[in-house]
Scaffold this motif. Structure first.
Motif, PDB file in Angstrom:
ATOM      1  N   GLU A 410      32.221  35.696  42.323  1.00  0.00           N
ATOM      2  CA  GLU A 410      32.989  36.216  41.186  1.00  0.00           C
ATOM      3  C   GLU A 410      33.629  35.099  40.377  1.00  0.00           C
ATOM      4  OE1 GLU A 410      33.234  39.069  39.889  1.00  0.00           O
ATOM      5  OE2 GLU A 410      32.403  40.442  41.381  1.00  0.00           O
ATOM      6  N   THR A 411      34.191  34.105  41.055  1.00  0.00           N
ATOM      7  CA  THR A 411      34.937  33.079  40.335  1.00  0.00           C
ATOM      8  C   THR A 411      34.030  32.084  39.627  1.00  0.00           C
ATOM      9  OG1 THR A 411      35.084  31.745  42.351  1.00  0.00           O
ATOM     10  CG2 THR A 411      36.892  33.257  41.912  1.00  0.00           C
ATOM     11  N   GLU A 412      32.865  31.773  40.199  1.00  0.00           N
ATOM     12  CA  GLU A 412      31.978  30.781  39.599  1.00  0.00           C
ATOM     13  C   GLU A 412      30.868  31.392  38.750  1.00  0.00           C
ATOM     14  OE1 GLU A 412      32.016  27.129  39.810  1.00  0.00           O
ATOM     15  OE2 GLU A 412      34.049  27.871  40.129  1.00  0.00           O
ATOM     16  N   HIS A 413      30.446  32.601  39.069  1.00  0.00           N
ATOM     17  CA  HIS A 413      29.289  33.176  38.375  1.00  0.00           C
ATOM     18  C   HIS A 413      29.567  34.526  37.729  1.00  0.00           C
ATOM     19  CE1 HIS A 413      27.144  29.968  40.386  1.00  0.00           C
ATOM     20  NE2 HIS A 413      27.533  30.422  41.564  1.00  0.00           N
ATOM     21  N   ALA A 414      30.771  35.082  37.951  1.00  0.00           N
ATOM     22  CA  ALA A 414      31.154  36.380  37.380  1.00  0.00           C
ATOM     23  C   ALA A 414      30.143  37.466  37.732  1.00  0.00           C
ATOM     24  CB  ALA A 414      31.317  36.276  35.863  1.00  0.00           C
ATOM     25  N   GLU A 415      29.642  37.403  38.968  1.00  0.00           N
ATOM     26  CA  GLU A 415      28.658  38.373  39.429  1.00  0.00           C
ATOM     27  C   GLU A 415      28.942  38.740  40.873  1.00  0.00           C
ATOM     28  OE1 GLU A 415      24.451  37.360  37.392  1.00  0.00           O
ATOM     29  OE2 GLU A 415      25.257  35.733  38.627  1.00  0.00           O
ATOM     30  N   SER A 416      28.314  39.830  41.295  1.00  0.00           N
ATOM     31  CA  SER A 416      28.364  40.240  42.687  1.00  0.00           C
ATOM     32  C   SER A 416      26.944  40.484  43.166  1.00  0.00           C
ATOM     33  CB  SER A 416      29.201  41.518  42.847  1.00  0.00           C
ATOM     34  OG  SER A 416      29.171  41.969  44.181  1.00  0.00           O
ATOM     35  N   GLY A 417      26.676  40.089  44.393  1.00  0.00           N
ATOM     36  CA  GLY A 417      25.326  40.222  44.911  1.00  0.00           C
ATOM     37  C   GLY A 417      24.905  41.651  45.159  1.00  0.00           C
ATOM     38  N   TYR A 418      25.864  42.542  45.370  1.00  0.00           N
ATOM     39  CA  TYR A 418      25.546  43.915  45.730  1.00  0.00           C
ATOM     40  C   TYR A 418      26.436  44.878  44.957  1.00  0.00           C
ATOM     41  CZ  TYR A 418      23.415  41.383  49.596  1.00  0.00           C
ATOM     42  OH  TYR A 418      22.681  40.502  50.333  1.00  0.00           O
ATOM     43  N   HIS A 419      25.828  45.900  44.386  1.00  0.00           N
ATOM     44  CA  HIS A 419      26.555  46.962  43.694  1.00  0.00           C
ATOM     45  C   HIS A 419      26.146  48.288  44.310  1.00  0.00           C
ATOM     46  CE1 HIS A 419      28.137  44.398  40.469  1.00  0.00           C
ATOM     47  NE2 HIS A 419      26.970  43.794  40.509  1.00  0.00           N
ATOM     48  N   PHE A 420      27.115  49.035  44.760  1.00  0.00           N
ATOM     49  CA  PHE A 420      26.839  50.313  45.405  1.00  0.00           C
ATOM     50  C   PHE A 420      27.217  51.450  44.464  1.00  0.00           C
ATOM     51  CE2 PHE A 420      27.876  47.190  48.666  1.00  0.00           C
ATOM     52  CZ  PHE A 420      26.721  47.234  49.425  1.00  0.00           C
ATOM     53  N   GLY A 421      26.580  52.585  44.632  1.00  0.00           N
ATOM     54  CA  GLY A 421      26.864  53.721  43.772  1.00  0.00           C
ATOM     55  C   GLY A 421      25.921  53.759  42.583  1.00  0.00           C
ATOM     56  N   ASP A 422      26.371  54.363  41.477  1.00  0.00           N
ATOM     57  CA  ASP A 422      25.494  54.545  40.318  1.00  0.00           C
ATOM     58  C   ASP A 422      25.539  53.373  39.352  1.00  0.00           C
ATOM     59  OD1 ASP A 422      27.937  54.787  39.139  1.00  0.00           O
ATOM     60  OD2 ASP A 422      27.731  56.905  38.621  1.00  0.00           O
ATOM     61  N   GLY A 423      26.382  52.364  39.648  1.00  0.00           N
ATOM     62  CA  GLY A 423      26.438  51.182  38.800  1.00  0.00           C
ATOM     63  C   GLY A 423      27.315  51.325  37.576  1.00  0.00           C
ATOM     64  N   ARG A 424      27.950  52.513  37.380  1.00  0.00           N
ATOM     65  CA  ARG A 424      28.777  52.707  36.176  1.00  0.00           C
ATOM     66  C   ARG A 424      30.235  52.370  36.405  1.00  0.00           C
ATOM     67  NH1 ARG A 424      27.064  58.726  34.567  1.00  0.00           N
ATOM     68  NH2 ARG A 424      27.234  58.904  36.840  1.00  0.00           N
ATOM     69  N   GLY A 425      30.583  52.035  37.597  1.00  0.00           N
ATOM     70  CA  GLY A 425      31.954  51.653  37.885  1.00  0.00           C
ATOM     71  C   GLY A 425      31.970  50.633  38.992  1.00  0.00           C
ATOM     72  N   SER A 426      33.167  50.223  39.370  1.00  0.00           N
ATOM     73  CA  SER A 426      33.264  49.238  40.429  1.00  0.00           C
ATOM     74  C   SER A 426      33.154  49.923  41.786  1.00  0.00           C
ATOM     75  CB  SER A 426      34.614  48.502  40.334  1.00  0.00           C
ATOM     76  OG  SER A 426      35.666  49.408  40.620  1.00  0.00           O
ATOM     77  N   VAL A 427      32.994  49.114  42.818  1.00  0.00           N
ATOM     78  CA  VAL A 427      32.900  49.657  44.165  1.00  0.00           C
ATOM     79  C   VAL A 427      34.180  50.387  44.536  1.00  0.00           C
ATOM     80  CG1 VAL A 427      32.659  49.014  46.594  1.00  0.00           C
ATOM     81  CG2 VAL A 427      31.251  47.909  44.874  1.00  0.00           C
ATOM     82  N   THR A 428      35.324  49.929  44.010  1.00  0.00           N
ATOM     83  CA  THR A 428      36.591  50.562  44.350  1.00  0.00           C
ATOM     84  C   THR A 428      36.700  51.961  43.766  1.00  0.00           C
ATOM     85  OG1 THR A 428      37.611  49.501  42.412  1.00  0.00           O
ATOM     86  CG2 THR A 428      37.776  48.353  44.521  1.00  0.00           C
ATOM     87  N   ASP A 429      35.836  52.309  42.790  1.00  0.00           N
ATOM     88  CA  ASP A 429      35.851  53.648  42.217  1.00  0.00           C
ATOM     89  C   ASP A 429      35.115  54.660  43.080  1.00  0.00           C
ATOM     90  OD1 ASP A 429      37.192  52.698  40.024  1.00  0.00           O
ATOM     91  OD2 ASP A 429      35.347  52.282  38.906  1.00  0.00           O
ATOM     92  N   ALA A 430      34.409  54.210  44.095  1.00  0.00           N
ATOM     93  CA  ALA A 430      33.538  55.090  44.861  1.00  0.00           C
ATOM     94  C   ALA A 430      34.284  56.250  45.516  1.00  0.00           C
ATOM     95  CB  ALA A 430      32.772  54.282  45.913  1.00  0.00           C
TER      96      ALA A 430
END
Length: 446
Positions: A410-430
């Protein structure tokens, strides 16, 4: 020019190229999920940086005309841009020089990428790329000249163009890079972890590999590519390549068994990570020796490397250096084992034609192997320490504690290797989305 030899070298170059993405998967699976992309990027970044430098001056420094005839460095700008090597009459044995250029480029790229595993989860990406470029320039290219640049001679055997001092004056045997690649990278890794320091919470919070299937995939790709790495170094599709191919297979098999047996006796169980690590240890150890030993000698080298490296990875806890993914324990130690054992198990029946201690050759080859290994280790460690310290003092090399806690992806590439759910929100929204879906289903049932 021989089309079969040329094809073999080009295919081998492609196999070695595959090893760097394979290494990325191997390292990526071993870290925590919040650092997987950074490990992939550190390997991919090595391809970009070293690939360009190799064309500009790297090949010249490694294989250009020796400066001063002392075997230390090739002329840096002799083949600048490689334009002089485009003609069909430029040959290396039975292979066009440009095929050899491509093959050796992959070695340079992989060697830089190997270092990255030691500093997983705590290094900034930009300074890493700078380190990779400087290290390739000041360390790898000169050492490649020492080890891989052989004297050119005329029909009478007179040296017309001297090569590197380890390959020619010292006459140490390193068929495919035990010193130039593995000891070199392992020494640099040790220097880097000393400069960058330990991960936050280490060793109490070491973290487990987040994706073992990815680790096994990486190990498989490395083993597959290593046949090009070792057998391709014969530069011909002939008997030497065949012997090297078999030795690479059997030494790696023995090393895997040695590692998991050590785990079983020490810890009570054999692990998948241990099997994958044993594969790499065997590949590392047989690299310098693959043309010097019989298949039985290769089994001995592999088994010894598997056992020794399995024990060596725990040294970081004893001595307090945080080598995240055991680059020192596997590549430095494995490279030393393989390089030294050439002087023990070398057989004149093998393509290199040199007898080691067990075959009546005495200590002659062993001391040559030891001298070459120590020279590369010392040179790489000192220069790597200086480069890393200079970058840390000027640009900063390490993540801040807050950035490390958030995760390097997140800090160096502003990305995450894995996204769970429908991709329209963050993992914390699950949880909220799950509760909402439950209410909708309950309403429809009503």
């Amino acid at each position: 020019m021989d089309s079969g030899d040329t094809t073999w070298v080009l295919v081998s170059a492609a196999l070695v190229m595959l090893m760097t993405p394979g290494l990325a998967f191997f390292y990526g699976g071993m870290v925590r999920s919040r650092g997987v992309l950074n490990m992939l990027m550190m390997s991919l970044g090595s391809i970009g940086v070293v690939g360009v430098l190799w064309v500009l001056y790297g090949y010249s420094m490694a294989f250009g005309s020796d400066l001063g005839g002392v075997g230390l460095l090739g002329a840096p700008l002799e083949f600048f841009g490689l334009g002089q090597l485009l003609g069909a009459d430029q040959l290396s044995d039975t292979v066009p020089t440009m095929a050899f250029v491509a093959f050796q480029a992959m070695f340079a790229i992989l060697t830089v990428a190997l270092i990255s595993g030691a500093i997983a989860d705590r290094a900034r990406f930009g300074p890493w790329l700078l380190f990779g470029g400087l290290w390739a320039t000041l360390v790898y290219f000169p050492v490649a000249h020492w080890v891989f640049a052989f004297d050119e001679t005329d029909a009478a055997g007179t040296v017309t163009a001297p090569g590197g001092w380890i390959a020619n004056r010292l006459a140490a045997i390193d068929f495919a890079g035990g010193t130039a690649v593995h000891i070199n990278a392992g020494a640099a890794a040790l220097a880097l972890v000393i400069v960058l320091g330990k991960r936050t919470g280490w060793p109490r919070e070491t973290g487990k590999p987040h994706n073992m299937p990815l680790v096994v995939l990486g190990a498989a790709l490395l083993w597959f590519g290593w046949f090009g790495f070792n057998a391709g170094s014969a530069l011909a599709a002939g008997s030497t390549a065949a012997v090297v191919f078999v030795n690479t297979l059997v030494a790696t098999s023995a090393a895997m068994l040695g590692w998991i047996l050590t785990e079983r006796l020490r810890d009570g169980h054999a692990t998948t990570l241990g099997a994958a690590s044993g594969i790499i240890a065997g590949l590392v150890a047989i690299t310098p020796a693959c043309s010097s030993v019989t298949p039985l000698g290769a089994i001995a080298i592999g088994a010894i490397a598997g056992i020794v490296c399995a024990l060596a990875v725990s040294l970081k806890y004893r001595f307090g250096y945080d080598d995240s993914l055991d680059v020192v324990g596997v590549h430095l130690v494995g490279g030393l084992v393989g390089t030294l054992l050439v002087g023990v198990f070398g057989s004149a029946a093998a393509p290199a034609g040199v007898d080691g201690l067990f075959y009546g050759g005495g200590l002659d080859q062993l001391w040559r192997q030891a001298a070459g290994a120590v020279a590369v280790l010392a040179y790489s460690f000192v220069l790597s320490l200086a480069i890393a310290w200079a970058i840390r003092a000027t640009l900063g090399f390490r993540l801040s504690p807050e950035e490390e806690a958030e995760g390097v992806d997140e800090t160096e590439h502003a990305e995450s290797g894995y996204h769970f759910g429908d991709g329209r929100g963050s993992v914390t929204d699950a949880p909220a989305r799950t509760a909402s879906l439950g209410r909708e289903l309950e309403g429809s049932n009503t």
